[in-house]
Scaffold this motif. Structure first.
Motif, PDB file in Angstrom:
ATOM      1  N   VAL A 278       0.878  -1.164   0.186  1.00 21.54           N
ATOM      2  CA  VAL A 278      -0.065   0.132  -0.072  1.00 21.54           C
ATOM      3  C   VAL A 278       0.882   1.303   0.173  1.00 21.54           C
ATOM      4  N   GLU A 279       2.043   1.201   0.537  1.00 22.86           N
ATOM      5  CA  GLU A 279       2.964   2.351   0.603  1.00 22.86           C
ATOM      6  C   GLU A 279       3.344   2.539  -1.123  1.00 22.86           C
ATOM      7  N   ALA A 280       3.703   1.598  -1.770  1.00 24.25           N
ATOM      8  CA  ALA A 280       4.026   1.867  -3.109  1.00 24.25           C
ATOM      9  C   ALA A 280       2.841   2.363  -3.943  1.00 24.25           C
ATOM     10  N   MET A 281       1.534   2.003  -3.579  1.00 24.94           N
ATOM     11  CA  MET A 281       0.317   2.480  -4.116  1.00 24.94           C
ATOM     12  C   MET A 281       0.239   4.049  -3.881  1.00 24.94           C
ATOM     13  N   ALA A 282       0.504   4.468  -2.637  1.00 26.56           N
ATOM     14  CA  ALA A 282       0.584   5.788  -2.082  1.00 26.56           C
ATOM     15  C   ALA A 282       1.408   6.858  -3.020  1.00 26.56           C
ATOM     16  N   VAL A 283       2.658   6.147  -3.398  1.00 28.30           N
ATOM     17  CA  VAL A 283       3.621   7.263  -4.120  1.00 28.30           C
ATOM     18  C   VAL A 283       3.412   7.005  -5.618  1.00 28.30           C
ATOM     19  N   GLY A 284       2.293   6.212  -6.076  1.00 33.03           N
ATOM     20  CA  GLY A 284       2.082   5.985  -7.466  1.00 33.03           C
ATOM     21  C   GLY A 284       3.055   5.186  -8.141  1.00 33.03           C
ATOM     22  N   THR A 285       3.366   4.143  -7.721  1.00 33.74           N
ATOM     23  CA  THR A 285       4.219   3.216  -8.296  1.00 33.74           C
ATOM     24  C   THR A 285       3.346   1.948  -8.830  1.00 33.74           C
ATOM     25  N   PRO A 286       3.261   1.406  -9.879  1.00 41.98           N
ATOM     26  CA  PRO A 286       2.502   0.216 -10.142  1.00 41.98           C
ATOM     27  C   PRO A 286       3.115  -0.912  -9.415  1.00 41.98           C
ATOM     28  N   VAL A 287       2.001  -1.910  -8.864  1.00 44.88           N
ATOM     29  CA  VAL A 287       2.265  -2.963  -7.878  1.00 44.88           C
ATOM     30  C   VAL A 287       2.211  -4.322  -8.642  1.00 44.88           C
ATOM     31  N   LEU A 288       2.934  -5.206  -8.461  1.00 50.00           N
ATOM     32  CA  LEU A 288       2.795  -6.540  -9.025  1.00 50.00           C
ATOM     33  C   LEU A 288       2.923  -7.595  -7.698  1.00 50.00           C
ATOM     34  N   HIS A 289       1.894  -8.378  -7.450  1.00 52.71           N
ATOM     35  CA  HIS A 289       2.188  -9.082  -6.262  1.00 52.71           C
ATOM     36  C   HIS A 289       1.678 -10.574  -6.502  1.00 52.71           C
ATOM     37  N   SER A 290       2.116 -11.376  -5.689  1.00 47.73           N
ATOM     38  CA  SER A 290       1.768 -12.858  -5.856  1.00 47.73           C
ATOM     39  C   SER A 290       0.042 -12.716  -5.375  1.00 47.73           C
ATOM     40  N   ASP A 291      -0.530 -14.096  -5.974  1.00 43.21           N
ATOM     41  CA  ASP A 291      -1.957 -14.277  -5.885  1.00 43.21           C
ATOM     42  C   ASP A 291      -2.533 -14.788  -4.434  1.00 43.21           C
ATOM     43  N   ILE A 292      -1.705 -14.412  -3.506  1.00 44.31           N
ATOM     44  CA  ILE A 292      -2.195 -14.784  -2.113  1.00 44.31           C
ATOM     45  C   ILE A 292      -3.487 -14.047  -1.644  1.00 44.31           C
ATOM     46  N   PRO A 293      -4.455 -14.750  -0.726  1.00 47.97           N
ATOM     47  CA  PRO A 293      -5.305 -14.029  -0.390  1.00 47.97           C
ATOM     48  C   PRO A 293      -5.455 -12.726   0.385  1.00 47.97           C
ATOM     49  N   VAL A 294      -4.291 -12.425   1.030  1.00 47.20           N
ATOM     50  CA  VAL A 294      -4.134 -11.380   1.805  1.00 47.20           C
ATOM     51  C   VAL A 294      -3.896 -10.031   0.681  1.00 47.20           C
TER      52      VAL A 294
END
Length: 364
Positions: A278-294
């Protein structure tokens, strides 16, 4: 009330140490007039990291960390004062005679039960015992996501005493990060124009090996910046021409490094929340993450995804974000919207409401 701040002075504070500091600051900023917050830790020569603005102390109990861990597990003193005691990790005075008022324990994830192999054997066993004890004896158990509540409830009986209270974005990520500050920090740290960033303690569950495996599948000018201290196991990669190990950074430098990244990658095999996401999202960086439920719950489908341990899938999604301006713009806009829903002030407000309910039931 007493806030157990011991995790801030742990050898590797990690995300739970950051949670302790941010929760403490937010609670102090919003404390009701008739409440005082005191910190508490084991005995350390340097107590500086456990000093949190607006919180008294911390009071040091006369035993070191390892002894405190054993004493509280066995139900032995030191006792903890306060109408409410909030332990920000399972290191908590769970025995009823060790406190006067209500006990709140934050349990950050279910990893000790679901993936014990991702922790040390000793650490996994201790966490299972203490989480189970907190579930039996604490007046409230706080978890950061509904996904953690659901999984944890299949291993311990949480009944109605569980509260799902999310986490927030640190102040450094809420302030504008200018291109000049990004360029200055990037030059000082030796980072190139285009890089992925991975933030977190270097330990097996973070899935860093998957990112390393994906790197050769990306254009040669795309590097990887790894931010975070070494944890345990063989998760730490070797530095190379394309892999930059930055270790721990100040909040300001961290925000600049994340803001300057082409993509923020989160390859964890299991998590409880995911503050770096969420910190990356806050500064406007695209996020790529593993598909875990959390991550799915926290990112609200604003991030691109790949299957756990799937390096080829990670590389394919990273390539798309690197090459498609339209996809990047959409990812940045969606991420910023999600980040606005994660504020430490909201976390603190919900905790103060919980404390008030508990003290009312105790008649204090």
């Amino acid at each position: 009330m007493t806030l157990v701040t011991e995790q801030t002075v742990a050898p590797v504070p990690g995300g739970t140490g950051r949670y302790t500091v941010e929760v403490g600051r937010a609670l102090a900023r919003s404390a009701p007039a008739d409440w005082q917050i005191r910190g508490l830790s084991a005995w350390h020569r340097n107590i500086g990291p456990a000093r949190i603005s607006g919180i008294a102390g911390p009071r040091r109990v006369p035993v070191p960390r390892r002894a405190l861990t054993a004493l509280w597990e066995w139900g032995l003193p030191p006792r903890v004062p306060g109408d409410v005691v909030h332990a920000t990790t399972p290191l908590a005075p769970t025995a009823r005679h060790l406190r006067r008022g209500a006990l709140v324990v934050t349990v950050h994830d279910a990893v000790p039960f679901t993936h014990p192999e991702l922790l040390t054997a000793r650490g996994a066993a201790w966490h299972r015992r203490m989480i189970a004890r907190a579930a039996r004896t604490a007046d409230a158990v706080v978890v950061p996501t509904e996904a953690v509540r659901r999984v944890l409830s299949s291993f311990v009986d949480l009944d109605t005493r569980v509260a799902v209270i999310g986490e927030g974005v640190a102040e450094a990520f809420l302030e504008p990060v200018t291109p000049r500050s990004v360029s200055r920090v990037r030059d000082r740290l030796g980072l190139p124009e285009r890089y992925l960033v991975a933030v977190g303690t270097l330990e097996p569950r973070k899935g860093l090996s998957t990112i390393i495996e994906a790197l050769p599948l990306l254009p040669q000018d795309v590097h990887l910046a790894v931010v975070g201290p070494s944890g345990w196991g063989d998760a730490a990669p070797r530095a190379s021409e394309r892999v930059h190990l930055l270790g721990r950074l100040s909040d300001a430098d961290l925000a600049a490094v994340v803001a300057g990244a082409a993509v923020s990658v989160h390859a964890s095999r299991e998590e409880g929340f995911g503050l770096p996401l969420v910190e990356a999202m806050a500064v406007g960086t695209p996020v790529l993450h593993s598909d875990i439920p959390v991550f799915g719950e926290v990112a609200e489908h604003a991030g691109a995804t790949f299957a756990v341990d799937d390096a080829a899938g990670l590389a394919a999604e990273a390539s798309r974000l690197l090459s498609s301006p339209a996809d990047r713009v959409a990812a940045v806009a969606a991420g910023r919207t999600v980040a606005t829903r994660h504020r430490w002030e909201d976390t603190a407000a919900r905790l103060w409401s919980l404390y008030a309910d508990l003290t009312a039931s105790f008649g204090t």
